[in-house]
Write a protein that holds these residues in place. Structure first.
Motif, PDB file in Angstrom:
ATOM      1  N   ARG A 192      -2.188   6.703 -31.927  1.00 57.17           N
ATOM      2  CA  ARG A 192      -1.501   7.370 -30.823  1.00 57.17           C
ATOM      3  C   ARG A 192      -2.561   7.704 -29.781  1.00 57.17           C
ATOM      4  O   ARG A 192      -3.625   8.231 -30.113  1.00 57.17           O
ATOM      5  CB  ARG A 192      -0.820   8.643 -31.316  1.00 57.17           C
ATOM      6  CG  ARG A 192      -0.023   9.327 -30.195  1.00 57.17           C
ATOM      7  CD  ARG A 192       0.696  10.562 -30.662  1.00 57.17           C
ATOM      8  NE  ARG A 192      -0.302  11.601 -30.914  1.00 57.17           N
ATOM      9  CZ  ARG A 192      -0.232  12.466 -31.911  1.00 57.17           C
ATOM     10  NH1 ARG A 192       0.776  12.447 -32.754  1.00 57.17           N
ATOM     11  NH2 ARG A 192      -1.161  13.375 -32.084  1.00 57.17           N
ATOM     12  N   ILE A 193      -2.267   7.376 -28.542  1.00 52.44           N
ATOM     13  CA  ILE A 193      -3.184   7.665 -27.442  1.00 52.44           C
ATOM     14  C   ILE A 193      -2.474   8.674 -26.547  1.00 52.44           C
ATOM     15  O   ILE A 193      -1.413   8.385 -25.989  1.00 52.44           O
ATOM     16  CB  ILE A 193      -3.539   6.394 -26.657  1.00 52.44           C
ATOM     17  CG1 ILE A 193      -4.086   5.340 -27.617  1.00 52.44           C
ATOM     18  CG2 ILE A 193      -4.545   6.706 -25.557  1.00 52.44           C
ATOM     19  CD1 ILE A 193      -4.141   3.956 -27.050  1.00 52.44           C
ATOM     20  N   SER A 244      -5.876   9.129 -31.798  1.00 53.65           N
ATOM     21  CA  SER A 244      -5.757   9.624 -33.168  1.00 53.65           C
ATOM     22  C   SER A 244      -4.884   8.673 -33.972  1.00 53.65           C
ATOM     23  O   SER A 244      -4.099   7.912 -33.410  1.00 53.65           O
ATOM     24  CB  SER A 244      -5.174  11.043 -33.191  1.00 53.65           C
ATOM     25  OG  SER A 244      -3.895  11.054 -32.603  1.00 53.65           O
ATOM     26  N   GLY A 245      -5.028   8.720 -35.278  1.00 52.26           N
ATOM     27  CA  GLY A 245      -4.235   7.863 -36.162  1.00 52.26           C
ATOM     28  C   GLY A 245      -5.057   7.348 -37.315  1.00 52.26           C
ATOM     29  O   GLY A 245      -6.009   8.002 -37.755  1.00 52.26           O
ATOM     30  N   THR A 246      -4.691   6.149 -37.797  1.00 50.92           N
ATOM     31  CA  THR A 246      -5.387   5.563 -38.936  1.00 50.92           C
ATOM     32  C   THR A 246      -5.643   4.075 -38.695  1.00 50.92           C
ATOM     33  O   THR A 246      -4.948   3.429 -37.916  1.00 50.92           O
ATOM     34  CB  THR A 246      -4.578   5.709 -40.246  1.00 50.92           C
ATOM     35  OG1 THR A 246      -3.298   5.101 -40.058  1.00 50.92           O
ATOM     36  CG2 THR A 246      -4.420   7.162 -40.659  1.00 50.92           C
ATOM     37  N   MET A 259     -10.022   9.916 -34.845  1.00 49.14           N
ATOM     38  CA  MET A 259      -9.847  11.027 -33.909  1.00 49.14           C
ATOM     39  C   MET A 259     -11.006  10.922 -32.923  1.00 49.14           C
ATOM     40  O   MET A 259     -12.158  11.168 -33.278  1.00 49.14           O
ATOM     41  CB  MET A 259      -9.888  12.372 -34.632  1.00 49.14           C
ATOM     42  CG  MET A 259      -9.725  13.573 -33.732  1.00 49.14           C
ATOM     43  SD  MET A 259      -8.084  13.758 -33.026  1.00 49.14           S
ATOM     44  CE  MET A 259      -7.160  14.302 -34.429  1.00 49.14           C
ATOM     45  N   GLN A 260     -10.705  10.482 -31.707  1.00 48.28           N
ATOM     46  CA  GLN A 260     -11.767  10.259 -30.723  1.00 48.28           C
ATOM     47  C   GLN A 260     -11.283  10.635 -29.332  1.00 48.28           C
ATOM     48  O   GLN A 260     -10.205  10.235 -28.917  1.00 48.28           O
ATOM     49  CB  GLN A 260     -12.186   8.788 -30.736  1.00 48.28           C
ATOM     50  CG  GLN A 260     -13.287   8.438 -29.777  1.00 48.28           C
ATOM     51  CD  GLN A 260     -14.615   9.084 -30.156  1.00 48.28           C
ATOM     52  OE1 GLN A 260     -15.068   8.923 -31.274  1.00 48.28           O
ATOM     53  NE2 GLN A 260     -15.195   9.826 -29.245  1.00 48.28           N
ATOM     54  N   LEU A 261     -12.100  11.382 -28.606  1.00 48.20           N
ATOM     55  CA  LEU A 261     -11.801  11.742 -27.226  1.00 48.20           C
ATOM     56  C   LEU A 261     -12.549  10.792 -26.293  1.00 48.20           C
ATOM     57  O   LEU A 261     -13.748  10.570 -26.453  1.00 48.20           O
ATOM     58  CB  LEU A 261     -12.231  13.183 -26.936  1.00 48.20           C
ATOM     59  CG  LEU A 261     -12.042  13.663 -25.491  1.00 48.20           C
ATOM     60  CD1 LEU A 261     -10.561  13.683 -25.115  1.00 48.20           C
ATOM     61  CD2 LEU A 261     -12.674  15.020 -25.302  1.00 48.20           C
ATOM     62  N   PHE A 262     -11.823  10.215 -25.341  1.00 46.39           N
ATOM     63  CA  PHE A 262     -12.402   9.386 -24.288  1.00 46.39           C
ATOM     64  C   PHE A 262     -12.235  10.149 -22.988  1.00 46.39           C
ATOM     65  O   PHE A 262     -11.105  10.463 -22.593  1.00 46.39           O
ATOM     66  CB  PHE A 262     -11.665   8.040 -24.175  1.00 46.39           C
ATOM     67  CG  PHE A 262     -11.906   7.106 -25.332  1.00 46.39           C
ATOM     68  CD1 PHE A 262     -12.883   6.129 -25.258  1.00 46.39           C
ATOM     69  CD2 PHE A 262     -11.145   7.209 -26.491  1.00 46.39           C
ATOM     70  CE1 PHE A 262     -13.096   5.257 -26.317  1.00 46.39           C
ATOM     71  CE2 PHE A 262     -11.348   6.352 -27.552  1.00 46.39           C
ATOM     72  CZ  PHE A 262     -12.332   5.370 -27.472  1.00 46.39           C
ATOM     73  N   VAL A 292     -15.617   2.539 -31.915  1.00 41.67           N
ATOM     74  CA  VAL A 292     -15.101   3.703 -32.644  1.00 41.67           C
ATOM     75  C   VAL A 292     -14.689   3.289 -34.054  1.00 41.67           C
ATOM     76  O   VAL A 292     -15.069   3.922 -35.050  1.00 41.67           O
ATOM     77  CB  VAL A 292     -13.894   4.327 -31.905  1.00 41.67           C
ATOM     78  CG1 VAL A 292     -13.254   5.419 -32.724  1.00 41.67           C
ATOM     79  CG2 VAL A 292     -14.323   4.842 -30.549  1.00 41.67           C
ATOM     80  N   LEU A 293     -13.925   2.211 -34.152  1.00 43.58           N
ATOM     81  CA  LEU A 293     -13.462   1.745 -35.469  1.00 43.58           C
ATOM     82  C   LEU A 293     -14.629   1.271 -36.327  1.00 43.58           C
ATOM     83  O   LEU A 293     -14.671   1.530 -37.529  1.00 43.58           O
ATOM     84  CB  LEU A 293     -12.425   0.635 -35.302  1.00 43.58           C
ATOM     85  CG  LEU A 293     -11.123   1.061 -34.619  1.00 43.58           C
ATOM     86  CD1 LEU A 293     -10.234  -0.142 -34.384  1.00 43.58           C
ATOM     87  CD2 LEU A 293     -10.402   2.122 -35.431  1.00 43.58           C
TER      88      LEU A 293
END
Length: 187
Positions: free
Chosen positions: A46-47, A57-59, A84-87, A118-119
């Motif tokens: 989800r963005i 966030s998500g998997t 979980m990452q903020l851009f 990120v991944l």
């Protein structure tokens, strides 16, 4: 693996979902195990637009393959990591040190986010340092490579290296005494 976030800019609270299967890029691996390149990587993300940028966030799900660090048998198991990452938006970045922060990344100038780094960071850091096929794997003999599972009692006589020279001397003395005994015996 770039995702367009133009529609989210300037709309805090707006969100989009991303559920797809993509081929795994190169480099999602450690020494003995990893997610094979071009294998399926399932994303359920989800963005969400926030004031500072977009929150991802998500998997992510992949299949780890490789070999056991003890016995070298092939291993394979599923791996799921939480994302979980903020851009941050490009104009919100505060100089070059902002890009060095691992907790936040920056939305590119063309308003896309690159999911690959990120991944990769998340999946590679979730891989075991010493992968094993099972916790009680006995491994291989360090002397000859024999599979210890086949004979748990397998062992080699180990001489202390400090006594190795004396072992050779003992053999010489035994050989000399055998020669002396055979030459002194009556014929």
């Amino acid at each position: 693996m770039h995702v367009d976030v133009k529609e989210l800019k300037g709309n805090p609270g707006a969100q989009q979902t991303l559920s797809r299967t993509v081929p795994t890029p190169e480099g999602f691996a450690a020494v003995l195990v990893g997610v094979a390149e071009h294998s399926d990587l399932e994303l359920d993300l989800r963005i969400e637009s926030v004031h500072e940028g977009t929150l991802l966030s998500g998997t992510a799900h992949g299949r780890v393959t490789g070999e056991c660090g003890r016995c070298l048998d092939p291993i394979s198991y599923p791996l799921t990591v939480d994302v979980m990452q903020l851009f941050t938006w490009p104009e919100k970045a505060e100089g070059p040190e902002e890009g060095d922060d691992e907790d936040t990344r920056q939305v590119s100038e063309d308003l896309t986010i690159d999911l690959e780094p990120v991944l990769r960071d998340l999946m590679v850091s979730a891989l075991p340092f010493q992968p094993v096929c099972r916790e009680d794997c006995p491994g291989l003999c360090s002397q000859c490579g024999f599979r210890m599972e086949e004979d748990p009692g397998h062992a080699h006589e180990q001489l202390d290296p400090r006594w190795a020279a004396l072992s050779g001397l003992a053999q010489e003395l035994n050989d000399d005494s055998d020669e002396n005994n055979s030459s002194s015996s009556p014929s």
